[in-house]
Design an enzyme around this catalytic site. Structure first.
Site, PDB file in Angstrom:
ATOM      1  N   PHE A  81      48.687  38.700  32.466  1.00  0.00           N
ATOM      2  CA  PHE A  81      48.901  40.043  33.025  1.00  0.00           C
ATOM      3  C   PHE A  81      49.556  39.886  34.390  1.00  0.00           C
ATOM      4  O   PHE A  81      48.991  39.273  35.297  1.00  0.00           O
ATOM      5  CB  PHE A  81      47.590  40.829  33.179  1.00  0.00           C
ATOM      6  CG  PHE A  81      47.852  42.218  33.700  1.00  0.00           C
ATOM      7  CD1 PHE A  81      48.277  43.229  32.850  1.00  0.00           C
ATOM      8  CD2 PHE A  81      47.724  42.512  35.049  1.00  0.00           C
ATOM      9  CE1 PHE A  81      48.568  44.508  33.330  1.00  0.00           C
ATOM     10  CE2 PHE A  81      48.004  43.792  35.543  1.00  0.00           C
ATOM     11  CZ  PHE A  81      48.423  44.784  34.677  1.00  0.00           C
TER      12      PHE A  81
ATOM     13  N   ASP B  22      50.779  33.298  40.227  1.00  0.00           N
ATOM     14  CA  ASP B  22      50.359  34.675  40.515  1.00  0.00           C
ATOM     15  C   ASP B  22      48.921  34.641  41.037  1.00  0.00           C
ATOM     16  O   ASP B  22      47.967  34.458  40.281  1.00  0.00           O
ATOM     17  CB  ASP B  22      50.462  35.510  39.227  1.00  0.00           C
ATOM     18  CG  ASP B  22      50.041  36.969  39.428  1.00  0.00           C
ATOM     19  OD1 ASP B  22      49.290  37.250  40.375  1.00  0.00           O
ATOM     20  OD2 ASP B  22      50.447  37.805  38.602  1.00  0.00           O
TER      21      ASP B  22
ATOM     22  N   LYS C 273      46.359  42.855  46.259  1.00  0.00           N
ATOM     23  CA  LYS C 273      44.917  43.111  46.206  1.00  0.00           C
ATOM     24  C   LYS C 273      44.184  42.710  47.496  1.00  0.00           C
ATOM     25  O   LYS C 273      44.234  43.425  48.476  1.00  0.00           O
ATOM     26  CB  LYS C 273      44.326  42.387  44.997  1.00  0.00           C
ATOM     27  CG  LYS C 273      44.729  43.041  43.658  1.00  0.00           C
ATOM     28  CD  LYS C 273      43.940  42.450  42.514  1.00  0.00           C
ATOM     29  CE  LYS C 273      44.308  42.993  41.156  1.00  0.00           C
ATOM     30  NZ  LYS C 273      43.645  44.214  40.781  1.00  0.00           N
TER      31      LYS C 273
HETATM   32  N1  PLP Z   1      49.029  40.165  38.615  1.00  0.00           N
HETATM   33  C1  PLP Z   1      47.722  40.011  38.438  1.00  0.00           C
HETATM   34  C2  PLP Z   1      47.157  38.651  38.155  1.00  0.00           C
HETATM   35  C3  PLP Z   1      46.859  41.120  38.493  1.00  0.00           C
HETATM   36  O1  PLP Z   1      45.550  40.960  38.305  1.00  0.00           O
HETATM   37  C4  PLP Z   1      47.413  42.386  38.761  1.00  0.00           C
HETATM   38  C5  PLP Z   1      46.563  43.591  38.791  1.00  0.00           C
HETATM   39  O2  PLP Z   1      45.490  43.642  38.259  1.00  0.00           O
HETATM   40  C6  PLP Z   1      48.798  42.497  38.956  1.00  0.00           C
HETATM   41  C7  PLP Z   1      49.578  41.373  38.884  1.00  0.00           C
HETATM   42  C8  PLP Z   1      49.424  43.836  39.240  1.00  0.00           C
HETATM   43  O3  PLP Z   1      49.067  44.257  40.516  1.00  0.00           O
HETATM   44  P1  PLP Z   1      49.222  45.808  40.930  1.00  0.00           P
HETATM   45  O4  PLP Z   1      48.275  46.575  40.074  1.00  0.00           O
HETATM   46  O5  PLP Z   1      48.894  45.829  42.387  1.00  0.00           O
HETATM   47  O6  PLP Z   1      50.638  46.178  40.666  1.00  0.00           O
END
Ligand code: PLP
Length: 417
Positions: free
Chosen positions: A151, A235, A264
């Site tokens: 994700f 990520d 986050k």
């Molecule tokens: N990447 C990871 C690993 C995530 O957990 C998330 C969100 O849960 C995202 C990207 C996307 O972040 P955002 O919701 O701030 O766009």
């Protein structure tokens, strides 16, 4: 499974009518109307108190209304909130240097600021494309590798990196060239060649249910991407800012990626995202290649500086490591027949359930006054503030034990029937 609507504390509230009427329904019905937070507690519109062991999905690292957060927002809002990226500001420069220092890469890096996780990954996607073009092989690096269950966000580029079909399919065609491979070293060895521009990896797949990578995966990924001239992009949006018991989860395996993406927890509740690129990758995005009006504004970067400074000063990375280990023991010690195991690291934990009733467990917990979330039908995600101590863990233990008992009574009877 219990419906979202059934999780609310009182029948047919006025706020529900307003939410149903006025909000776009992408997130589904909201569970509660929350009006206030302090530390690890939240209050709803009826004055009910909840223990927050989700922290806005791994965001509010200092808990709610932390004095450091409040002071930083207030001070910077009263000083300078926004000027655009035609200008540098002291908080932006301080945060760029701080992120590089925390990543352990010293001067060899550059930072792009956005406002969310998905934007950080969009920037990283562009980095991968530019690397594909700029390599010795000209345009012969069209491949981008991502992992099964990944994700990376919901905007179109990040969605192309995301694996889940139900999220992707309505929005096809997505940007091409992305291949999803199993999260094993063998699959990576088989997939990697000189036509790969980049590999995207979450060190722990939070949204997929807090799935850990196999031991040694990041080291192998570092070796294989370096051997084939591909970028390794980690990520750290959910795992970063101390959550797993190190500043960033890639540090557990002693590697240095080519780039990391952040959001986050680095804002502690204030929207901010960042791409930190190291070595040659730091030179790929040239003037005019990317941008964001709000990205890196003095308000967001000042708050992030204050949050990260507090995490450092208060020893919260260490606290995440120790409290995470304690929490894992607590969950295992409950001895519920519903609990099949505990995954994750530090304060990013996934409770694997023996039957797919995570929604029911979350609903029962919420009725009892505990906020957690179902990452998928068989996994409950626990991601509290990094500030938690014995009192919060004791309260969690009581509430989670009761929620599991309530659901086990029916779920296991139904399964055995
Ligand atoms: N990447 C990871 C690993 C995530 O957990 C998330 C969100 O849960 C995202 C990207 C996307 O972040 P955002 O919701 O701030 O766009």
């Amino acid at each position: 499974m219990t419906s979202h609507a059934a999780q609310t504390s009182a029948p047919a509230q006025a706020w529900q009518g307003a939410a149903d009427r006025d909000l776009i329904l992408n997130a589904g019905p909201r569970f509660e109307l929350l009006v206030r937070g302090e530390g690890s507690h939240l209050w709803d519109g009826e004055g009910r108190r909840y223990l927050d062991f989700l922290a806005g999905i791994a965001v509010t690292a200092l808990g709610h209304a932390h004095p450091v957060f409040v002071e930083a927002v207030s001070r910077q809002a009263a000083t300078l909130a926004h000027v655009s990226n035609y200008f540098a500001t002291p908080p932006q420069l301080e945060l760029a240097a701080r992120l590089k220092r925390l990543a352990g890469t010293g001067d060899a890096g550059r930072v792009f600021f956005g406002n969310s996780g998905t934007e950080a990954n969009e920037a990283a996607f562009k980095l991968a494309r530019l690397h594909g073009l700029s390599s010795d092989l000209g345009t012969e690096r069209p491949r981008i590798l991502s992992l099964d269950n990944a994700f990376h966000g919901r905007t179109i580029g990040a969605l192309a990196l995301t694996a889940k079909a139900s999220m992707r399919d309505p929005f096809q065609p997505l940007p091409g060239g992305v291949e999803h491979i199993p999260a094993t070293i063998e699959a990576l060895e088989a997939a990697m060649d000189d036509r790969v521009a980049a590999l995207f990896v979450e060190p722990i797949q939070g949204e997929a249910g807090v799935l850990e990578l196999p031991e040694g995966y990041l080291r192998a990924a570092r070796e294989l991407t370096a051997k084939h001239g591909a970028l390794l992009i980690v990520d750290e949006i959910q795992t970063g800012a101390g959550r797993t018991g190190d500043w960033f989860a890639f540090q557990h395996e002693g590697i240095v990626p080519d780039a990391i993406t952040l959001a986050k927890g680095i804002g502690g509740g204030f929207p901010i995202g960042a791409l930190v690129a190291f070595g040659d990758a730091a030179a790929l995005l040239q003037p005019g290649s990317h941008g964001s009006t709000f990205g890196g504004n003095p308000l967001a970067t000042a708050v992030s500086n204050a949050v990260l400074e507090e995490i450092e000063q208060a020893g919260l990375v260490q606290n995440a490591r120790e409290r995470g280990a304690q929490l894992r023991e607590v969950v295992e010690g409950i001895g519920s027949p519903l609990v099949a195991g505990v995954r994750g690291r530090g304060l990013l934990l996934g409770v694997a359930l023996a039957v797919p009733v995570a929604g029911d467990v979350v609903a029962a917990a919420q009725r009892l006054g505990l906020v957690i979330n179902a990452a998928n039908p068989s996994s409950v995600r626990i991601a509290p503030a990094l500030t938690i101590g014995d009192a919060e863990i004791a309260e969690f233990t009581d509430l989670f034990t009761a929620a599991l008992a309530e659901v086990a009574a029916t779920a296991l009877t139904e399964t055995n029937a």
